[in-house]
Design a protein around this motif. Sequence first.
Motif, PDB file in Angstrom:
ATOM      1  N   GLY A 204      -2.769  -2.634   0.825  1.00 54.18           N
ATOM      2  CA  GLY A 204      -4.439  -2.424   0.606  1.00 54.18           C
ATOM      3  C   GLY A 204      -4.863  -4.249   0.755  1.00 54.18           C
ATOM      4  O   GLY A 204      -4.175  -4.752   1.605  1.00 54.18           O
ATOM      5  N   SER A 205      -5.568  -4.264  -0.065  1.00 53.39           N
ATOM      6  CA  SER A 205      -5.777  -5.659  -0.564  1.00 53.39           C
ATOM      7  C   SER A 205      -6.448  -6.011  -2.048  1.00 53.39           C
ATOM      8  O   SER A 205      -7.358  -4.866  -2.866  1.00 53.39           O
ATOM      9  N   PHE A 206      -6.676  -7.304  -2.459  1.00 52.87           N
ATOM     10  CA  PHE A 206      -6.830  -7.007  -3.946  1.00 52.87           C
ATOM     11  C   PHE A 206      -7.787  -8.809  -4.156  1.00 52.87           C
ATOM     12  O   PHE A 206      -7.813  -8.976  -3.235  1.00 52.87           O
ATOM     13  N   GLU A 207      -8.672  -8.666  -5.131  1.00 53.61           N
ATOM     14  CA  GLU A 207      -8.839  -9.699  -5.491  1.00 53.61           C
ATOM     15  C   GLU A 207      -8.447  -9.710  -6.590  1.00 53.61           C
ATOM     16  O   GLU A 207      -8.671  -9.455  -7.055  1.00 53.61           O
ATOM     17  N   ALA A 208      -8.018 -10.756  -6.291  1.00 52.70           N
ATOM     18  CA  ALA A 208      -6.965 -12.076  -7.380  1.00 52.70           C
ATOM     19  C   ALA A 208      -6.890 -13.189  -8.160  1.00 52.70           C
ATOM     20  O   ALA A 208      -7.482 -13.801  -7.269  1.00 52.70           O
ATOM     21  N   GLU A 209      -7.548 -13.064  -9.578  1.00 54.37           N
ATOM     22  CA  GLU A 209      -6.962 -14.650 -10.253  1.00 54.37           C
ATOM     23  C   GLU A 209      -6.588 -14.901 -10.716  1.00 54.37           C
ATOM     24  O   GLU A 209      -5.779 -14.562 -11.353  1.00 54.37           O
TER      25      GLU A 209
ATOM     26  N   LYS B 188     -10.380 -17.874  -7.959  1.00 54.17           N
ATOM     27  CA  LYS B 188     -10.892 -16.048  -7.459  1.00 54.17           C
ATOM     28  C   LYS B 188     -10.001 -16.362  -6.203  1.00 54.17           C
ATOM     29  O   LYS B 188     -10.751 -17.276  -5.522  1.00 54.17           O
ATOM     30  N   ARG B 189      -9.471 -14.892  -5.224  1.00 60.97           N
ATOM     31  CA  ARG B 189      -9.354 -15.095  -3.895  1.00 60.97           C
ATOM     32  C   ARG B 189      -8.621 -13.845  -3.084  1.00 60.97           C
ATOM     33  O   ARG B 189      -8.349 -12.874  -4.081  1.00 60.97           O
ATOM     34  N   ILE B 190      -8.945 -13.276  -2.045  1.00 62.02           N
ATOM     35  CA  ILE B 190      -8.567 -12.020  -1.758  1.00 62.02           C
ATOM     36  C   ILE B 190      -7.493 -12.344  -1.204  1.00 62.02           C
ATOM     37  O   ILE B 190      -7.422 -13.595  -0.576  1.00 62.02           O
ATOM     38  N   VAL B 191      -6.423 -11.648  -1.652  1.00 61.24           N
ATOM     39  CA  VAL B 191      -5.192 -11.410  -1.058  1.00 61.24           C
ATOM     40  C   VAL B 191      -5.226  -9.915  -0.536  1.00 61.24           C
ATOM     41  O   VAL B 191      -5.760  -8.213  -0.185  1.00 61.24           O
ATOM     42  N   LYS B 192      -4.361 -10.164   1.110  1.00 65.53           N
ATOM     43  CA  LYS B 192      -4.309  -8.760   1.645  1.00 65.53           C
ATOM     44  C   LYS B 192      -3.197  -8.569   2.406  1.00 65.53           C
ATOM     45  O   LYS B 192      -1.980  -9.052   2.012  1.00 65.53           O
TER      46      LYS B 192
ATOM     47  N   ASP C  99      -0.041 -10.848   1.571  1.00 62.88           N
ATOM     48  CA  ASP C  99      -0.197 -11.924   0.868  1.00 62.88           C
ATOM     49  C   ASP C  99       0.415 -11.739  -0.015  1.00 62.88           C
ATOM     50  O   ASP C  99       0.942 -10.698  -0.749  1.00 62.88           O
ATOM     51  N   ALA C 100       0.528 -13.110  -0.723  1.00 62.11           N
ATOM     52  CA  ALA C 100       1.073 -12.662  -2.231  1.00 62.11           C
ATOM     53  C   ALA C 100       0.388 -13.790  -2.688  1.00 62.11           C
ATOM     54  O   ALA C 100      -0.376 -14.962  -2.917  1.00 62.11           O
ATOM     55  N   TYR C 101       0.204 -14.143  -4.409  1.00 63.19           N
ATOM     56  CA  TYR C 101      -0.344 -14.585  -5.529  1.00 63.19           C
ATOM     57  C   TYR C 101       1.033 -15.009  -6.387  1.00 63.19           C
ATOM     58  O   TYR C 101       2.437 -14.030  -6.929  1.00 63.19           O
ATOM     59  N   ILE C 102       1.187 -15.953  -7.267  1.00 62.55           N
ATOM     60  CA  ILE C 102       1.895 -16.576  -7.870  1.00 62.55           C
ATOM     61  C   ILE C 102       1.531 -17.166  -8.971  1.00 62.55           C
ATOM     62  O   ILE C 102       0.764 -17.643  -9.213  1.00 62.55           O
TER      63      ILE C 102
ATOM     64  N   GLY D 244      -5.253 -11.609 -13.211  1.00 59.38           N
ATOM     65  CA  GLY D 244      -4.970 -10.371 -13.300  1.00 59.38           C
ATOM     66  C   GLY D 244      -5.955  -9.756 -11.055  1.00 59.38           C
ATOM     67  O   GLY D 244      -6.056 -10.436 -10.820  1.00 59.38           O
ATOM     68  N   ALA D 245      -6.142  -8.976 -11.266  1.00 58.26           N
ATOM     69  CA  ALA D 245      -6.684  -7.887 -10.008  1.00 58.26           C
ATOM     70  C   ALA D 245      -6.961  -7.218 -10.410  1.00 58.26           C
ATOM     71  O   ALA D 245      -6.852  -5.861 -10.584  1.00 58.26           O
ATOM     72  N   VAL D 246      -8.102  -6.737  -8.733  1.00 54.61           N
ATOM     73  CA  VAL D 246      -8.832  -5.794  -9.057  1.00 54.61           C
ATOM     74  C   VAL D 246      -8.897  -5.286  -7.424  1.00 54.61           C
ATOM     75  O   VAL D 246      -8.976  -5.924  -6.307  1.00 54.61           O
TER      76      VAL D 246
END
Length: 111
Positions: A60-65, A70-74, A77-80, A88-90
């Motif tokens: 899936g995908s998320f809007e991560a902050e 904020k960025r869209i991660v698919k 992808d990853a966030y650190i 947080g993420a939606v």
Amino acid sequence: MSAFFNSAETPWDDLGDGVTRKIVGHTDQLMVVHVRFEKGAIGAPHAHEFHDQIGYVAEGSFEAEINGEKRIVKKGDAYIAPRTFMHGAVALEEGSVLVDCFSPPREDFLS
């Protein structure tokens, strides 16, 4: 603790509000967790005082902050989020899954 994780044999724990979790495993220094989200479910913004976190998008995908950015991660992808960084993420799609890695392990997940 087993040396192997079998996803099909591990039930999801319902955390409420469209979020479920499976603990993959942990050592004294590292923890890996699958977190599944219904579309629109929110991982509320928060920070960890003692834990570094990496969230890898498995499905899936998320809007991560992260710290106000904020960025869209698919998928792939990853966030650190180092300790003390607000994050947080939606979920933008049904069945979106994060593989969250924590160091040190989240003792609160084990109790």
